[in-house]
Design a protein around this motif. Sequence first.
Motif, PDB file in Angstrom:
ATOM      1  N   GLN A 227       0.815  -1.210   0.000  1.00  0.00           N
ATOM      2  CA  GLN A 227       0.000   0.000   0.000  1.00  0.00           C
ATOM      3  C   GLN A 227       0.851   1.263   0.000  1.00  0.00           C
ATOM      4  OE1 GLN A 227      -3.450   0.274  -0.134  1.00  0.00           O
ATOM      5  NE2 GLN A 227      -3.320  -1.880  -0.674  1.00  0.00           N
ATOM      6  N   ARG A 228       2.046   1.178   0.594  1.00  0.00           N
ATOM      7  CA  ARG A 228       2.823   2.391   0.795  1.00  0.00           C
ATOM      8  C   ARG A 228       4.128   2.411   0.007  1.00  0.00           C
ATOM      9  NH1 ARG A 228       4.768   2.640   5.911  1.00  0.00           N
ATOM     10  NH2 ARG A 228       5.326   4.787   5.437  1.00  0.00           N
ATOM     11  N   LEU A 229       4.293   1.546  -0.955  1.00  0.00           N
ATOM     12  CA  LEU A 229       5.572   1.470  -1.653  1.00  0.00           C
ATOM     13  C   LEU A 229       5.915   2.773  -2.371  1.00  0.00           C
ATOM     14  CD1 LEU A 229       7.959  -0.328  -2.201  1.00  0.00           C
ATOM     15  CD2 LEU A 229       6.766  -1.256  -4.198  1.00  0.00           C
ATOM     16  N   ASP A 230       4.920   3.516  -2.807  1.00  0.00           N
ATOM     17  CA  ASP A 230       5.190   4.792  -3.473  1.00  0.00           C
ATOM     18  C   ASP A 230       5.898   5.783  -2.551  1.00  0.00           C
ATOM     19  OD1 ASP A 230       4.098   3.893  -5.799  1.00  0.00           O
ATOM     20  OD2 ASP A 230       2.286   5.103  -5.712  1.00  0.00           O
ATOM     21  N   ASP A 231       5.806   5.566  -1.242  1.00  0.00           N
ATOM     22  CA  ASP A 231       6.496   6.465  -0.311  1.00  0.00           C
ATOM     23  C   ASP A 231       8.008   6.474  -0.534  1.00  0.00           C
ATOM     24  OD1 ASP A 231       4.164   7.252   0.870  1.00  0.00           O
ATOM     25  OD2 ASP A 231       4.427   6.114   2.723  1.00  0.00           O
ATOM     26  N   LEU A 232       8.544   5.421  -1.143  1.00  0.00           N
ATOM     27  CA  LEU A 232       9.973   5.397  -1.464  1.00  0.00           C
ATOM     28  C   LEU A 232      10.344   6.521  -2.432  1.00  0.00           C
ATOM     29  CD1 LEU A 232      11.236   1.729  -2.011  1.00  0.00           C
ATOM     30  CD2 LEU A 232      12.063   3.398  -0.345  1.00  0.00           C
ATOM     31  N   LEU A 233       9.376   6.964  -3.214  1.00  0.00           N
ATOM     32  CA  LEU A 233       9.619   8.017  -4.199  1.00  0.00           C
ATOM     33  C   LEU A 233       9.174   9.387  -3.689  1.00  0.00           C
ATOM     34  CD1 LEU A 233       8.546   6.196  -7.481  1.00  0.00           C
ATOM     35  CD2 LEU A 233      10.861   6.633  -6.657  1.00  0.00           C
ATOM     36  N   PHE A 234       8.966   9.506  -2.399  1.00  0.00           N
ATOM     37  CA  PHE A 234       8.465  10.760  -1.830  1.00  0.00           C
ATOM     38  C   PHE A 234       9.373  11.937  -2.174  1.00  0.00           C
ATOM     39  CE2 PHE A 234       8.125  13.784   1.729  1.00  0.00           C
ATOM     40  CZ  PHE A 234       6.770  14.061   1.670  1.00  0.00           C
ATOM     41  N   PHE A 235      10.663  11.849  -1.855  1.00  0.00           N
ATOM     42  CA  PHE A 235      11.577  12.949  -2.127  1.00  0.00           C
ATOM     43  C   PHE A 235      11.847  13.097  -3.627  1.00  0.00           C
ATOM     44  CE2 PHE A 235      12.838  12.496   2.400  1.00  0.00           C
ATOM     45  CZ  PHE A 235      12.655  13.813   2.778  1.00  0.00           C
ATOM     46  N   PHE A 236      11.919  11.970  -4.331  1.00  0.00           N
ATOM     47  CA  PHE A 236      12.113  12.023  -5.780  1.00  0.00           C
ATOM     48  C   PHE A 236      10.982  12.812  -6.423  1.00  0.00           C
ATOM     49  CE2 PHE A 236      11.611  10.519 -10.095  1.00  0.00           C
ATOM     50  CZ  PHE A 236      12.904  10.452 -10.579  1.00  0.00           C
ATOM     51  N   ALA A 237       9.750  12.519  -6.010  1.00  0.00           N
ATOM     52  CA  ALA A 237       8.586  13.191  -6.586  1.00  0.00           C
ATOM     53  C   ALA A 237       8.557  14.666  -6.213  1.00  0.00           C
ATOM     54  CB  ALA A 237       7.306  12.505  -6.123  1.00  0.00           C
ATOM     55  N   MET A 238       8.873  14.970  -4.957  1.00  0.00           N
ATOM     56  CA  MET A 238       8.866  16.371  -4.544  1.00  0.00           C
ATOM     57  C   MET A 238       9.912  17.173  -5.321  1.00  0.00           C
ATOM     58  SD  MET A 238       6.455  16.660  -2.354  1.00  0.00           S
ATOM     59  CE  MET A 238       5.588  15.268  -3.100  1.00  0.00           C
ATOM     60  N   ARG A 239      11.089  16.586  -5.501  1.00  0.00           N
ATOM     61  CA  ARG A 239      12.132  17.277  -6.256  1.00  0.00           C
ATOM     62  C   ARG A 239      11.719  17.445  -7.714  1.00  0.00           C
ATOM     63  NH1 ARG A 239      16.084  20.320  -4.474  1.00  0.00           N
ATOM     64  NH2 ARG A 239      16.771  18.737  -2.994  1.00  0.00           N
ATOM     65  N   LEU A 240      11.123  16.417  -8.300  1.00  0.00           N
ATOM     66  CA  LEU A 240      10.676  16.513  -9.685  1.00  0.00           C
ATOM     67  C   LEU A 240       9.634  17.617  -9.841  1.00  0.00           C
ATOM     68  CD1 LEU A 240      10.589  15.504 -12.600  1.00  0.00           C
ATOM     69  CD2 LEU A 240       9.009  13.689 -11.852  1.00  0.00           C
ATOM     70  N   ARG A 241       8.727  17.731  -8.887  1.00  0.00           N
ATOM     71  CA  ARG A 241       7.720  18.794  -8.937  1.00  0.00           C
ATOM     72  C   ARG A 241       8.367  20.168  -8.868  1.00  0.00           C
ATOM     73  NH1 ARG A 241       3.563  16.076  -4.596  1.00  0.00           N
ATOM     74  NH2 ARG A 241       3.184  14.189  -5.778  1.00  0.00           N
ATOM     75  N   LEU A 242       9.367  20.286  -8.006  1.00  0.00           N
ATOM     76  CA  LEU A 242      10.071  21.559  -7.898  1.00  0.00           C
ATOM     77  C   LEU A 242      10.770  21.917  -9.205  1.00  0.00           C
ATOM     78  CD1 LEU A 242      11.657  21.243  -4.343  1.00  0.00           C
ATOM     79  CD2 LEU A 242       9.936  22.905  -5.044  1.00  0.00           C
TER      80      LEU A 242
END
Length: 277
Positions: A227-242
């Motif tokens: 259910q929470r595997l996407d949390d591994l990409l939390f910082f990756f996603a935030m940086r990509l958004r920035l």
Amino acid sequence: MDAAADFAEAPTRAPVPVAKCEAVQTAVRFLSALRFSIDVSFEEFLGKGLCPGCSKWVRLYCSQCVRSVVPLPEPLHLGLRVLILRHPKEPPGKSSATPLPLLSEDVRVVEWRPGLDLENLELSKPGTWLVYPSEEAVDAQSVPWEDVQRLVLVDSRWKHARAVLEDAELNLRGLPAMKLGAESSRHSCFWRSATEKLADVQGLLSTAECLHCLLRAREPRDQDGPQRLDDLLFFFAMRLRLVIQEYSDDPGRCCPWCTEAERRKRVHQGNVRKLEK
């Protein structure tokens, strides 16, 4: 509803202007498909925070202290250990692997160097697998995951990875190897471009993306994965958004991928002019 609209409406997602090119559209679709276990406002990440370790002002996390300045999901329990060997020429501030230990205590990042102390790396223990697309590597979909106790990944540019793999003391070549198959891999959304020689090669993922894809491949085929595997990409996603946001605010630039393509085009044009003189 299209991906861009979904991206704008989700509570953890930032409003992104109309995509300027296919690369940005692909990145927006990728972001819109991620689901994190906490709801956070993207506006929280636009500014900088004070690192609790070194007291420097940083965005998202401090790459030197590996301390977060934003709210984090609960740490993930991966069910195996992950050792990431980072080449010394891979700057921690640019590496997608640097913040992964903040998201899971099962992930450890160690800077590789000749003569590295191997005592605590546990590379010789049964169940240790190397993640590398060698000819003899097994497709991750076919790996006997019940026997996998730890994964070893090399975090570096492709041209530097060989130095780590050929370290005789590490003996990484002696480990069973796995790789992402064509059905498991995808086009990377990493904002750092591959070398020109590898620019058109598919499946060259960043370390964070690779680990995420591997652990999805581990799951039974009839399940959607943790259910929470996407949390591994939390910082990756935030940086990509920035990154997307910063480029969208600049009318003279499209995105990092188009910027790099234009730079290479100018280099080629300059080389042609030199030859014509």
